[in-house]
Structure formats: C-alpha cells, structure tokens
Design an enzyme around this catalytic site. Structure first.
Site, mmCIF file in Angstrom:
data_model
loop_
_atom_site.group_PDB
_atom_site.id
_atom_site.type_symbol
_atom_site.label_atom_id
_atom_site.label_comp_id
_atom_site.label_asym_id
_atom_site.label_seq_id
_atom_site.Cartn_x
_atom_site.Cartn_y
_atom_site.Cartn_z
ATOM 1 N N PRO A 97 11.391 99.987 15.662
ATOM 2 C CA PRO A 97 11.187 100.541 17.009
ATOM 3 C C PRO A 97 11.706 99.671 18.158
ATOM 4 O O PRO A 97 11.490 100.017 19.300
ATOM 5 C CB PRO A 97 9.669 100.691 17.088
ATOM 6 C CG PRO A 97 9.142 99.606 16.212
ATOM 7 C CD PRO A 97 10.150 99.433 15.110
ATOM 8 N N LYS A 151 12.489 93.638 18.160
ATOM 9 C CA LYS A 151 13.392 92.498 17.934
ATOM 10 C C LYS A 151 14.683 92.685 18.724
ATOM 11 O O LYS A 151 15.244 91.726 19.246
ATOM 12 C CB LYS A 151 13.653 92.309 16.442
ATOM 13 C CG LYS A 151 12.375 91.965 15.676
ATOM 14 C CD LYS A 151 12.602 91.714 14.208
ATOM 15 C CE LYS A 151 11.278 91.653 13.453
ATOM 16 N NZ LYS A 151 10.761 93.012 13.112
ATOM 17 N N CYS A 165 8.804 92.031 5.812
ATOM 18 C CA CYS A 165 7.396 91.709 5.997
ATOM 19 C C CYS A 165 6.652 91.938 4.686
ATOM 20 O O CYS A 165 5.575 92.528 4.660
ATOM 21 C CB CYS A 165 6.791 92.492 7.155
ATOM 22 S SG CYS A 165 6.937 94.271 6.992
#
Lengths: 311, 171
Positions: free
Chosen positions: A120, A123, A236
């Site tokens: 989204p 970063k 992640c």
C-alpha cells in the site's frame, strides 16, 4: 503495560524454528504480546519535534525509536490515523520493521528507484521522502485496488516524485530500466505479522509456488538494476524457504555478477541470516542478511537482504 | 518547463499557463510557486504535477505521475485536496480561516456556515481554500448569502474522517 495473553497459542508451524531462535521463551512471550504502533515523520512537511508534540497533545505517548529518532513508538491500542496531523500528511503509520528496508536501500535525490511490489505504499513514501521529493520513484503493483491505496498515501503525504504502474512485477518490462536501486518487498506468508493477525500463521509458509514467485521477482529486480546498483529484498516471514533460500537461488544464478552487502542498522538488533537449513548448506555470505525475531526489538518478524549488482 | 525526454515520452505534457493564470486569479497563488514542476496529463480527467527532473518509464504505461493537481472539464477546474494541502500556503484570496467546529465539519464532509468576518478574503461564489491553524485542509465551495455563507466540503470520501470517532472540539 500491554497485558500478556497466555491464551494465544503459538502455531505448530512455528515449532520448526526452535533450533534457529536464540531465546525460545522470549520469542514465544513476544508473540503473545500485542504489537506497538509506530509513526514516522514526513520531513517534507514538518519536523520530528512537531510530530511528537502533536501526538502528545492528542494524549498519546510517543517514544522516539532508538535507531530512528524521527519515528515514534506508540502503545498497541493507539489510533494515530484518526488525527488532524495525520490528515495533513505530517506523519505516516507503519510497523517498525517496515522502516528497515529503505535506509538499507539508501536512495539518493535525483536517482531512478523502482519499488517493484509497492502497495500500500508506505515504503514507496519513505523512498520519496528520503529523495527530498525529487528524482524518480516508480511504484508498481499488480493489484489495482491496492494500487489505489498507494495513490492515497502519495496524495496525503504530498509526494511529487512518484509514478505508479500496474504490472506483474516478475514480468516487469526491461525497457523501463535501468534503475539505480530496486526494492523488492515480496508477497509472503507474513508469519512475522502474527502479533497483529493470528490468522496469518497458516501452513503455506514456504509453499513452492510462493517461493517460485519470490525468486522470479528478485531475479527480475536484479535484471532491472544497473551494474553497480543496489537491490533490497524483504519479507515479513520467518520461513527460510522464502528468505535465505530465495536469495541463495538468485545468488547462484548470477554468480560473480551479484553480491550481498551487510544488512546492518546501528541501534537495531538483528540476527544473522542462516547459512544452513534442514541440512542444506547455503551461500556463506548469507550471514550478511538480517533476520528479525520479534523479541529482539519488540517488533514483528522480518527479513532483509541487501544486494549489489556487480556487472 | 518541458520536463525530461523520458517524461515527454511517457506522458502528455500540459501547457500550464491557463491553469496557473486561473489559480492566480482565484486564489492569488503566484505562478512562481510551481517553479521546478511540470504539469502532465496521464489520463483523461486530471492534470498532475510532478518534479521537473522526473524520468518515468513509457512502458509499462504510468497510471499516475506525481500528485493530482486539478480536475478539468468542469465549469471551473477544481484544485485537488492534495494540491491544496501542498501549495495552499501561497494563497492570498478566497481563503477562509475556520475554527475547530468548522474544521471538524469540513473534515467529516459536512457543510458549515461561515460568518461574514471570515469572508473578508473571499471574492464571491466558488471554490475556496479552507485553512485551520495555518494549515490548508482542502477545498470548499462557498455560496455567499446575507449572513455570511454556506461552505460545502469538497473533501473526497477517501480523505474524510468518521464523524463518530474524529473530533477537534472534544476537551
């Protein structure tokens, strides 16, 4: 203090990490705690001191991160998104580990930088801010709905140096390059998000199709990067199949033309990447990658590899 | 003013003069505010503003390039909320400084009343910038009447706060 919920059971899928976690009890205890919230300053619009003051005025309790004083840790139940300073784009809300890849990518003003799996857009926004709102950030995603979320982030933070594209990252047109730096924040099994969402720890960690996609994305990223340029790969998840094994496969494919750089950030505690998994020996330089276990910094789980294309 | 060769390849470059003139007339924003940026039109309805050294790819075709600037093909072009927040500081006309209750109404997409003394910088019916504590919140539409005026919140739904949980007035 957030309450420790002993009732949250640790997924059996995590038991295979017992041999590679330095302190199993601490790991399990951290997974049972709710995750702190984190907000970083949009320095294009304001200063860390003003963000801290604005959050305090809202009755929140911001603590500057040890390794990044422009970002603040907030208690797990904080809702910093529903505030005036947020609407004004003075800060962005993002998990602490999501702040790791961009300083390691180290984008510079005026460069051409690609964020291959961008939505989204948190970063992407960090990259654009670090580049002082100049130069070129290309933010790609293959999902149109998520790409719209990314546009919302760009608009609220006032980013004037980002182009968005909708394309399959693994097949991203080579004529779009070369880029000085490429971020590959791949889709993954998200085991490291367990403290936010206990549903994530399903059995698909390390699924071959997923690892195949991740490998294809990283390989494409290297192809899109100029010789001498930098590629940062991030997930992640704890799963070595999606982390070290992916990087290992791409290192082997590129041979001398690609090497790992140390993924280290002063003040943030990480564990070195694995050089062996399930009896399989990996490229020895993989110890330069960064493995983040939740108990080390009271965060989610994460993995980052920093690569440099040689030729 | 033209942008890089890559930008020209990737997207339609727009002559900014009429838009800058309109923004100067309506809001008193000097065109020099936009030095260092280029206006482009990647799609149909919106003009975007992007840094002049930007080098996007031509393929894949860009969806958005920079920040939405104006919505065009309306009776009057509408400045985007993002551009209002970014460049609103330079405006000198058709700006309304609002109080906390009015700002709360604006951010939850409700119309609000403006008092006559709040309209001293306004030239009449049309778009206004809504400012709170020195920050431009976005664009409103002013309909003046004998007792001041009504300001419609033009804040997009995606920017709106939930009136049940958002407050600037609660102690």
């Amino acid at each position: 203090m957030p309450s420790v919920s002993a009732s949250i059971s640790i997924p059996s899928a995590f038991l295979r990490y017992r041999a590679i976690v330095d302190d199993w009890e601490a790991f399990v205890a951290a997974l049972r705690r709710p995750l702190p919230v984190c907000a970083w300053t949009n320095t294009l619009r304001t200063t860390p001191a003003q963000v801290k003051a604005a959050l305090e005025a809202e009755g929140l309790k911001p603590e500057p991160l040890a390794w990044r004083p422009d970002a603040f840790r907030l208690p797990p139940d904080s809702q910093p998104g529903n505030r005036l300073a947020y609407v004004l784009g003075h800060y962005h809300v993002q998990e602490e580990v999501s702040l790791l890849p961009v300083p390691l990518l180290d984008p510079q003003p005026g460069e051409r930088v690609l964020d291959l799996c961008a939505a989204p857009g948190g970063k992407t926004a960090q990259i654009a801010v670090r580049m002082q709102n100049r130069g070129t950030v290309v933010a790609n995603d293959r999902n149109p709905l998520r790409l719209r979320q990314l546009s919302g982030t760009i608009e609220r933070l006032g980013l004037l140096n980002v182009t968005t594209t909708l394309h399959d990252g693994a097949d991203y047109p080579l004529e779009s390059g070369p880029f000085d730096r490429v971020l590959v924040d791949v889709p993954c099994s998200c085991e490291g998000n367990f403290r936010k969402d206990q549903q994530v720890a399903d059995a698909f960690a390390g699924a071959p199709e997923l690892c195949g996609l991740q490998t294809a994305l990283l390989h494409r990223a290297v192809m899109l990067c100029r010789p001498g340029g930098r590629i940062v790969y991030a997930t992640c998840t704890f799963a070595p199949e999606e982390n070290e094994l992916v990087v290992d496969a791409v290192l082997r494919r590129w041979g001398e033309a690609l090497r790992l750089l140390p993924a280290h950030l002063e003040g943030f505690r990480g564990a070195p990447g694995l050089i062996e998994w399930n009896g399989r020996r990996l490229h020895p330089s993989l110890e330069l990658t960064l493995r983040v276990w939740p108990h080390l910094n009271d965060t989610g789980g994460f993995f980052v590899a920093v690569l440099e294309r040689q030729a | 003013m033209k942008g890089t060769p890559e930008l020209q390849q990737a997207v339609k470059i727009v002559d900014p003069a009429p838009y800058f003139r309109y923004l100067e007339e309506r809001f008193g924003i000097p065109p020099s505010t936009f030095d260092g940026y280029v206006l482009v039109q990647p799609g149909r309805k919106k003009v975007y503003i992007v840094t002049a050294d930007h080098r996007p790819p031509a393929r894949p075709r860009p969806r958005t390039v920079g920040l939405p600037f104006l919505r065009i093909y309306l009776k009057f072009p509408k400045l985007s909320t993002a551009a209002a927040q970014q460049f609103g500081h330079a405006a000198t006309r058709n700006v309304i400084d609002v109080d906390a209750a009015q700002a709360e109404a604006f951010l939850t997409r409700r119309d609000f009343r403006a008092r006559p003394e709040q309209l001293t910088l306004c030239t009449g019916r049309g778009y206004v910038l809504v400012r709170y504590q020195g920050h431009t919140l976005g664009v409103g539409f002013l309909i003046p009447d004998e007792e001041g005026g009504c300001v419609e919140s033009m804040l997009p739904k995606s920017w709106a706060r939930d009136p049940d949980s958002f407050s600037l007035t609660a102690s």
